[in-house]
Design a protein around this motif. Structure first.
Motif, PDB file in Angstrom:
ATOM      1  N   THR A   1      13.131 -30.371  22.288  1.00 11.46           N
ATOM      2  CA  THR A   1      13.071 -30.448  20.813  1.00 11.46           C
ATOM      3  C   THR A   1      14.501 -30.482  20.203  1.00 11.46           C
ATOM      4  O   THR A   1      15.181 -31.450  19.426  1.00 11.46           O
ATOM      5  CB  THR A   1      12.345 -29.728  20.055  1.00 11.46           C
TER       6      THR A   1
ATOM      7  N   THR B   1       7.222 -24.486  19.711  1.00 10.19           N
ATOM      8  CA  THR B   1       7.609 -25.877  18.906  1.00 10.19           C
ATOM      9  C   THR B   1       8.851 -26.165  18.876  1.00 10.19           C
ATOM     10  O   THR B   1       9.238 -27.313  19.187  1.00 10.19           O
ATOM     11  CB  THR B   1       6.887 -25.867  17.632  1.00 10.19           C
TER      12      THR B   1
ATOM     13  N   SER C   1       4.758 -23.754  27.364  1.00  9.46           N
ATOM     14  CA  SER C   1       5.677 -22.519  26.735  1.00  9.46           C
ATOM     15  C   SER C   1       4.896 -22.073  25.321  1.00  9.46           C
ATOM     16  O   SER C   1       5.023 -20.841  25.179  1.00  9.46           O
ATOM     17  CB  SER C   1       7.051 -23.146  26.565  1.00  9.46           C
TER      18      SER C   1
ATOM     19  N   GLU D   1       1.001 -30.623  29.720  1.00 14.89           N
ATOM     20  CA  GLU D   1       1.076 -29.895  28.621  1.00 14.89           C
ATOM     21  C   GLU D   1       2.362 -29.360  28.194  1.00 14.89           C
ATOM     22  O   GLU D   1       3.086 -28.936  29.148  1.00 14.89           O
ATOM     23  CB  GLU D   1      -0.071 -29.193  28.347  1.00 14.89           C
ATOM     24  N   ASN D   2       2.483 -28.775  27.414  1.00 15.46           N
ATOM     25  CA  ASN D   2       3.573 -27.933  26.853  1.00 15.46           C
ATOM     26  C   ASN D   2       3.261 -26.444  27.154  1.00 15.46           C
ATOM     27  O   ASN D   2       2.506 -25.839  26.369  1.00 15.46           O
ATOM     28  CB  ASN D   2       4.115 -28.157  25.301  1.00 15.46           C
TER      29      ASN D   2
ATOM     30  N   THR E   1      11.838 -26.037  21.290  1.00 13.06           N
ATOM     31  CA  THR E   1      12.166 -26.011  22.742  1.00 13.06           C
ATOM     32  C   THR E   1      13.581 -26.747  22.847  1.00 13.06           C
ATOM     33  O   THR E   1      13.890 -27.203  22.282  1.00 13.06           O
ATOM     34  CB  THR E   1      11.103 -26.539  23.307  1.00 13.06           C
TER      35      THR E   1
ATOM     36  N   PHE F   1       8.129 -27.268  29.134  1.00 12.64           N
ATOM     37  CA  PHE F   1       8.021 -27.659  27.680  1.00 12.64           C
ATOM     38  C   PHE F   1       7.532 -28.965  27.305  1.00 12.64           C
ATOM     39  O   PHE F   1       7.481 -29.458  26.176  1.00 12.64           O
ATOM     40  CB  PHE F   1       9.383 -27.636  27.224  1.00 12.64           C
ATOM     41  N   GLY F   2       6.739 -29.521  28.446  1.00 12.83           N
ATOM     42  CA  GLY F   2       6.021 -30.718  27.806  1.00 12.83           C
ATOM     43  C   GLY F   2       6.857 -31.943  28.399  1.00 12.83           C
ATOM     44  O   GLY F   2       6.441 -32.934  28.188  1.00 12.83           O
TER      45      GLY F   2
END
Length: 283
Positions: free
Chosen positions: A267, A262, A259, A256-257, A264, A235-236
């Motif tokens: 977050t 946005t 998945s 990077e993310n 996740t 997920f970054g």
């Protein structure tokens, strides 16, 4: 469905040291970077540590990320060579059942593994693809629910994917396996996500250290002699390893993310922390 297979041993001797790696989820390049930081050296396709340390994965090596097959191949080779081990996990169990011919729905990133196998077959042919599927099936189906790290006959730590009750340590049953794969589940929310109990918060025993993943945290999290080392690489976030018994944490940042999401676990974790700070400023 094919023949039943015996689980691999749920015991590892600490001996020269063990490097426990959190959820990789197809992030093969970050995994290789982490191996370099840990001091592993590649020769003839095998990564060995000059001090004889061994790798121990908490499972969920596949799904969501871009290179699940590379990781399946890595652990097939290294476990067979006695250089690594891996626990069972929820995504590992889903992929294992799919490879075993059982009726499962591939979702939540598991469908990416099926697509990788389709691409692999297109490039290398059906025979090679079938060989890799069978090796992967056996790898995942034989993974133990948890692994006890021992020194001088005593359990000094336990590695497990999603969590374990102290009275489950060393045992094997359907209930133990489910708990180790998914943690302590209280139900399902309206959006379909599992409602997870904070089992580590409720742990009363200090019997031994429990190292786990599955439920991503922004940083490695210690609670009641448990350590969460899933920092949501796919997920970054970061890919984390815990060096035992050295008591050292080593991480690499995700490129990077992968998945594509946005919203996740990372977050949501950050939002929970911010909400707690508002409720308890200065804590």
């Amino acid at each position: 469905m094919r023949e039943r297979v015996e689980k691999r041993s749920k015991t590892m001797q600490v001996d020269r040291g063990i490097d426990i790696v959190g959820d990789i989820h197809g992030c093969y390049q970050e995994f290789l970077q982490l191996l370099g930081l840990l001091g592993y050296v590649e020769k003839d396709g095998y990564y060995r540590h000059p001090q004889g340390r061994k790798l121990l994965s908490l499972g969920d090596i596949t799904s969501r990320g871009p290179e699940s097959l590379q990781l399946l191949q890595f652990f097939v080779r290294h476990i067979a060579a006695g250089l690594a081990e891996m626990t069972d996990s929820n995504h590992g169990w889903k992929i294992a059942r799919w490879l075993d011919g059982r009726a499962v729905t591939l979702a939540h990133g598991d469908e990416k593994v099926a697509e990788e196998f389709r691409q692999y077959e297109a490039e290398f042919g059906k025979k090679k693809a079938d060989e890799l599927k069978e090796a992967s099936r056996k790898l995942l189906l034989t993974s133990p629910s948890h692994i006890m790290l021992k020194r001088n006959g005593e359990i000094v730590a336990v590695a497990v994917h999603a969590g374990i009750r102290d009275d489950y340590i060393g045992r094997e049953s359907s209930a133990v396996q489910t708990y180790c794969r998914y943690g302590d589940i209280a139900g399902v929310a309206a959006d379909g996500r599992p409602i997870r109990k904070e089992w580590a918060n409720e742990r009363k025993s200090q019997r031994c250290l429990i190292v786990w993943g599955h439920d991503p945290r922004l940083e490695p999290e210690w609670k009641n002699n448990t350590l969460n080392i899933d920092q949501g690489c796919v997920f970054g976030g970061k890919l984390t390893a815990y060096r035992f018994p050295d008591n050292e944490l080593v991480s690499v940042k995700a490129a990077e993310n992968y998945s594509g999401q946005t919203d996740t676990p990372l977050t949501r974790c950050r939002e929970r922390m911010q909400a707690e700070l508002k409720l308890h400023p200065g804590s």
